[in-house]
Write a protein that holds these residues in place. Structure first.
Motif, PDB file in Angstrom:
ATOM      1  N   SER A 176      48.291  37.442  28.982  1.00 22.77           N
ATOM      2  CA  SER A 176      47.277  36.416  28.793  1.00 22.77           C
ATOM      3  C   SER A 176      47.581  35.233  29.697  1.00 22.77           C
ATOM      4  O   SER A 176      48.708  35.063  30.180  1.00 22.77           O
ATOM      5  N   GLY A 177      46.558  34.392  29.928  1.00 25.89           N
ATOM      6  CA  GLY A 177      46.695  33.213  30.771  1.00 25.89           C
ATOM      7  C   GLY A 177      45.365  32.874  31.414  1.00 25.89           C
ATOM      8  O   GLY A 177      44.335  33.500  31.121  1.00 25.89           O
ATOM      9  N   ASN A 178      45.364  31.875  32.270  1.00 29.92           N
ATOM     10  CA  ASN A 178      44.175  31.476  33.017  1.00 29.92           C
ATOM     11  C   ASN A 178      44.326  31.982  34.444  1.00 29.92           C
ATOM     12  O   ASN A 178      45.150  31.460  35.210  1.00 29.92           O
ATOM     13  N   ALA A 179      43.540  33.012  34.801  1.00 27.57           N
ATOM     14  CA  ALA A 179      43.751  33.726  36.055  1.00 27.57           C
ATOM     15  C   ALA A 179      42.675  33.424  37.087  1.00 27.57           C
ATOM     16  O   ALA A 179      41.510  33.186  36.748  1.00 27.57           O
ATOM     17  N   GLU A 180      43.107  33.440  38.342  1.00 28.87           N
ATOM     18  CA  GLU A 180      42.196  33.283  39.477  1.00 28.87           C
ATOM     19  C   GLU A 180      42.658  34.206  40.591  1.00 28.87           C
ATOM     20  O   GLU A 180      43.844  34.226  40.943  1.00 28.87           O
TER      21      GLU A 180
ATOM     22  N   GLU B 283      53.271  28.641  35.362  1.00 27.18           N
ATOM     23  CA  GLU B 283      52.423  28.970  36.504  1.00 27.18           C
ATOM     24  C   GLU B 283      53.017  30.127  37.286  1.00 27.18           C
ATOM     25  O   GLU B 283      54.230  30.179  37.508  1.00 27.18           O
TER      26      GLU B 283
ATOM     27  N   ILE C 295      47.986  32.539  37.986  1.00 25.55           N
ATOM     28  CA  ILE C 295      47.865  32.600  36.534  1.00 25.55           C
ATOM     29  C   ILE C 295      48.572  31.390  35.941  1.00 25.55           C
ATOM     30  O   ILE C 295      49.784  31.200  36.137  1.00 25.55           O
ATOM     31  N   GLY C 296      47.819  30.561  35.234  1.00 30.72           N
ATOM     32  CA  GLY C 296      48.393  29.430  34.519  1.00 30.72           C
ATOM     33  C   GLY C 296      48.674  29.798  33.079  1.00 30.72           C
ATOM     34  O   GLY C 296      47.947  30.588  32.472  1.00 30.72           O
ATOM     35  N   ASN C 297      49.763  29.244  32.522  1.00 31.88           N
ATOM     36  CA  ASN C 297      50.170  29.541  31.138  1.00 31.88           C
ATOM     37  C   ASN C 297      50.300  31.052  30.910  1.00 31.88           C
ATOM     38  O   ASN C 297      49.743  31.616  29.953  1.00 31.88           O
TER      39      ASN C 297
END
Length: 225
Positions: free
Chosen positions: A158-162, A79, A196-198
């Protein structure tokens, strides 16, 4: 036989220059001076760019202020949270005659990400040394890795972004969420906050004003991050 104009000139006088060689005031224009002026005009843009880059580097406005090794390294974190986020295109340069230049000409096109204040959970960084990996881990306990004025120069991310209050399409020279700025005319984006996750990055450079690494561990490993 009719005489030519040059034949009528007195022995001690110099021939008049052709009209095409006369300056606006009627005086002879020196061809070397014309060429010098043209060369100076052509050199102005390149000189201005070089001077601008030097000024930006001195002010800490560019992400990287050193010659990169040209060896990419991997960074991962479960994270990342940050305030004051900026991102823009950039160009990193290796040292002259670097053995890692290959066919790149010693330059790597990267995306610079800048965060004014950032925390990272379970940070891992590894670089492949050929047969082994240099591995660094930190922030795996209750205390997270913390950084101020963090910049990373990446070729992959790369990752899960907000993002919150994101602006896309800014001129990179006008960014104001963090302390980094790119060159005029370069596409960029910025936001008040980023999560950003992962997270996974392939980086060529990282800089920070302050970098706190609780639980730091450095070792050689058969595998990277």
């Amino acid at each position: 036989m009719a005489s030519s104009p040059d034949a009528t000139a007195s022995p001690g006088s110099a021939p008049e220059p052709p009209k095409s060689a006369l300056a606006a005031d009627g005086s002879p224009e020196r061809r070397g001076r014309v060429r010098l002026r043209r060369a100076a005009v052509m050199a102005v843009p390149a000189t201005a760019v070089a001077a601008g880059l030097a000024i930006l580097t001195a002010q800490g406005a560019l992400g990287v202020q050193f010659a990169i090794s040209g060896m990419p390294f991997t960074v991962t974190a479960t994270e990342l949270n940050g305030t004051g986020f900026e991102q823009f295109g950039n160009l990193d340069t290796m040292a002259d005659d670097s053995p890692n230049a290959g066919g790149t000409g010693g330059q790597v096109l990267v995306v610079t990400s800048a965060i004014k204040n950032a925390t990272l959970t379970k940070l891992c960084q590894s670089v492949n040394l050929g047969g082994t990996n240099l591995l660094i881990t930190a922030g795996g306990g209750k205390n997270k890795v913390a950084a101020t004025d963090l910049t990373t120069d990446s070729t992959e991310l790369s990752g899960n972004a907000e993002f919150s209050n994101i602006e896309i399409g800014n001129d990179a020279s006008t960014l104001n969420k963090a302390r980094a700025r790119g060159n005029k005319g370069v596409f960029s984006q910025q936001a008040d906050t980023v999560h950003i996750g992962n997270l996974r990055q392939t980086n060529y450079a990282t800089t920070a004003g302050v970098f706190k690494l609780p639980g730091l561990r450095l070792r050689f490993s058969d595998s990277g991050c």
